[in-house]
Write an enzyme that holds these catalytic residues in place. Structure first.
Site, PDB file in Angstrom:
ATOM      1  N   SER A   1       0.837  -1.188   0.000  1.00 42.66           N
ATOM      2  CA  SER A   1       0.000   0.000   0.000  1.00 42.66           C
ATOM      3  C   SER A   1       0.871   1.237   0.000  1.00 42.66           C
ATOM      4  O   SER A   1       1.912   1.263   0.649  1.00 42.66           O
ATOM      5  CB  SER A   1      -0.911   0.006   1.234  1.00 42.66           C
TER       6      SER A   1
ATOM      7  N   HIS B   1       2.053  12.279  -0.657  1.00 45.69           N
ATOM      8  CA  HIS B   1       1.549  13.644  -0.527  1.00 45.69           C
ATOM      9  C   HIS B   1       2.635  14.603  -1.017  1.00 45.69           C
ATOM     10  O   HIS B   1       3.569  14.929  -0.277  1.00 45.69           O
ATOM     11  CB  HIS B   1       1.177  13.947   0.923  1.00 45.69           C
TER      12      HIS B   1
ATOM     13  N   HIS C   1      -2.608   7.186  -4.535  1.00 44.77           N
ATOM     14  CA  HIS C   1      -2.739   6.015  -3.656  1.00 44.77           C
ATOM     15  C   HIS C   1      -2.694   4.751  -4.502  1.00 44.77           C
ATOM     16  O   HIS C   1      -3.205   4.712  -5.625  1.00 44.77           O
ATOM     17  CB  HIS C   1      -4.066   6.074  -2.897  1.00 44.77           C
TER      18      HIS C   1
ATOM     19  N   ASN D   1      -2.818   0.234  -3.879  1.00 45.21           N
ATOM     20  CA  ASN D   1      -2.865  -0.917  -2.983  1.00 45.21           C
ATOM     21  C   ASN D   1      -3.155  -2.171  -3.794  1.00 45.21           C
ATOM     22  O   ASN D   1      -4.079  -2.195  -4.611  1.00 45.21           O
ATOM     23  CB  ASN D   1      -3.949  -0.749  -1.917  1.00 45.21           C
ATOM     24  N   TYR D   2      -2.352  -3.203  -3.588  1.00 46.54           N
ATOM     25  CA  TYR D   2      -2.638  -4.517  -4.177  1.00 46.54           C
ATOM     26  C   TYR D   2      -2.462  -5.556  -3.088  1.00 46.54           C
ATOM     27  O   TYR D   2      -1.556  -5.449  -2.249  1.00 46.54           O
ATOM     28  CB  TYR D   2      -1.736  -4.790  -5.387  1.00 46.54           C
ATOM     29  N   ARG D   3      -3.314  -6.574  -3.078  1.00 40.66           N
ATOM     30  CA  ARG D   3      -3.377  -7.487  -1.940  1.00 40.66           C
ATOM     31  C   ARG D   3      -3.861  -8.879  -2.363  1.00 40.66           C
ATOM     32  O   ARG D   3      -4.495  -9.044  -3.408  1.00 40.66           O
ATOM     33  CB  ARG D   3      -4.316  -6.918  -0.876  1.00 40.66           C
TER      34      ARG D   3
ATOM     35  N   HIS E   1      -5.581   7.330 -16.264  1.00 43.41           N
ATOM     36  CA  HIS E   1      -6.574   6.318 -16.622  1.00 43.41           C
ATOM     37  C   HIS E   1      -6.138   5.499 -17.837  1.00 43.41           C
ATOM     38  O   HIS E   1      -6.354   4.274 -17.882  1.00 43.41           O
ATOM     39  CB  HIS E   1      -7.930   6.972 -16.894  1.00 43.41           C
TER      40      HIS E   1
ATOM     41  N   HIS F   1     -20.906  11.862   2.830  1.00 43.97           N
ATOM     42  CA  HIS F   1     -21.335  13.046   3.567  1.00 43.97           C
ATOM     43  C   HIS F   1     -20.970  14.337   2.844  1.00 43.97           C
ATOM     44  O   HIS F   1     -21.486  15.405   3.185  1.00 43.97           O
ATOM     45  CB  HIS F   1     -20.729  13.038   4.977  1.00 43.97           C
TER      46      HIS F   1
END
Length: 385
Positions: A141, A145, A155, A157-159, A189, A219
């Site tokens: 992960s 910044h 960001h 992440n591979y799992r 993209h 929200h």
């Protein structure tokens, strides 16, 4: 030199079982029971290869190594500091953090492999058949910044997860600009689409809208950024979308495509292709924007928008929830948070401003690769080029 670096990274990882991985994050819940999914037969889950865990670990660790090397080269000043850790319940990892760099104000690239006897509710709620099984999870992960507000936060992440008869792959990458450029969103993209298409053209068609759906702040009524790809719970059962919104665009596209034949090897190849695509997808953007002049107005808006990043990671991100529920290393789990951030009560961007363009266009799902009207909307704000 950059081209040579990217070529070396790609050659090093290729389709071979080498790569990086930080703490594991899990995505949206399985949705085989969603509308349309029941039409596809549910085959018996293929058993993974005998060396599945070793190969997944090697892939993800290799990605960590390659990405860190590429980022240090880009930064030209900051270096990642590594700290290895052991999890009492089983497993451990290595956390790498770069602070105070020339390009990156702070960034972390983590790897973890953890195991245990008790699965957290975030897993059991989706795959109750895994109850009672000893589980294994490994992942990489990363969150970066940048210092310059014209370089996007990013960001990745591979799992991989196993628990008895249950196993799956998950992952993705997404881009969060503050002063966005249309070309940057398109390049990001386009590069990820090429990686997905190299394994199966159906993947990007589902994983792109799934990313828009997952990285959505309910929200606030906006996406975290311009998206990218996101997928989870991928196994041979055939249904690509396994998220939370059975009436959303990702589910609709998955239903249109129907069941997809995929094996452990194909999903491993997907993780390898997408992980290897990170440096080519992001480094050219950072290189192009790193010298763009900015002032206090841009810096303050960057810090304000970083607050949205914090809100998502602490309120919605299932990776954060999984890590905390499984007694993961807190410092590694929360390394995704920015070093500086601010909130402002009732902030509204000035009408017609570059800041307004971000909230009106770049935090709304868009067809970045096929919508010709986007250029006309970006041109008056200098967000093209």
């Amino acid at each position: 030199m950059l081209k040579a670096l990217l070529a070396r990274a790609k050659n090093k990882l290729g389709g071979a079982p080498g790569g990086p991985a930080p703490f594991v994050t899990t995505g949206a819940p399985a949705a085989a029971q969603h509308a349309g999914a029941s039409a596809a037969p549910a085959p018996s889950l293929e058993r993974p290869p005998a060396d599945s865990r070793a190969r997944a670990k090697a892939l993800l660790m290799g990605l960590q190594d390659s990405i860190c090397a590429g980022l240090e080269h880009l930064d030209g000043g900051g270096l990642f500091q590594e700290e290895s850790w052991v999890r009492p319940e089983g497993g451990g990892g290595r956390s790498r953090v770069l602070k105070g760099g020339r390009v990156f104000e702070q960034g972390g690239v983590n790897f973890s492999e953890v195991e245990g006897d008790q699965l957290p509710p975030s897993i059991l709620n989706q795959r109750p058949e895994a109850a009672g099984q000893r589980w294994f999870a490994t992942g990489t992960s990363m969150v970066l910044h940048p210092r310059n507000p014209y370089i996007p936060t990013v960001h990745l992440n591979y799992r991989y997860f196993e628990a008895g008869p249950v196993w799956w792959f998950g992952g993705g990458a997404d881009l969060t600009p503050y002063y966005p450029f249309l070309e940057d969103a398109q390049h990001f993209h386009r590069t990820l689409k090429a990686a997905c298409d190299s394994v199966n053209p159906a993947y990007f068609q589902v994983f792109k809208p799934w990313c828009d759906e997952y990285f959505f702040l309910k929200h606030r009524g906006e996406t975290r950024g311009v998206g990218g790809i996101f997928y989870d719970y991928q196994d041979p059962r055939g249904v690509l979308y396994k998220g939370q919104d059975p009436s959303g665009p990702a589910a609709a596209e998955s239903n249109r495509i129907g069941a997809v034949n995929q094996s452990w090897e194909q999903l491993f190849a997907l993780a390898s292709a997408c992980g290897n695509a990170f440096l080519p997808s992001y480094v050219p953007i950072a290189e192009k924007r790193q010298h763009t002049p900015y002032g206090e107005r841009e810096r303050q808006f960057q810090l304000y928008r970083r607050g949205r990043y914090v809100e998502f990671n602490l309120v919605f991100d299932r990776g954060t929830i999984f890590g905390l529920q499984t007694n993961g290393r807190t410092e590694s789990i929360l390394m995704s948070l920015p070093p500086l951030v601010r909130w402002e009560y009732g902030y509204q961007p000035e009408a017609g401003s570059r800041e307004a363009l971000l909230t009106e266009l770049f935090t709304r799902p868009q067809n970045w690769l096929e919508d010709p009207s986007l250029a006309a909307r970006c041109q008056p704000h200098g967000a093209v080029g």
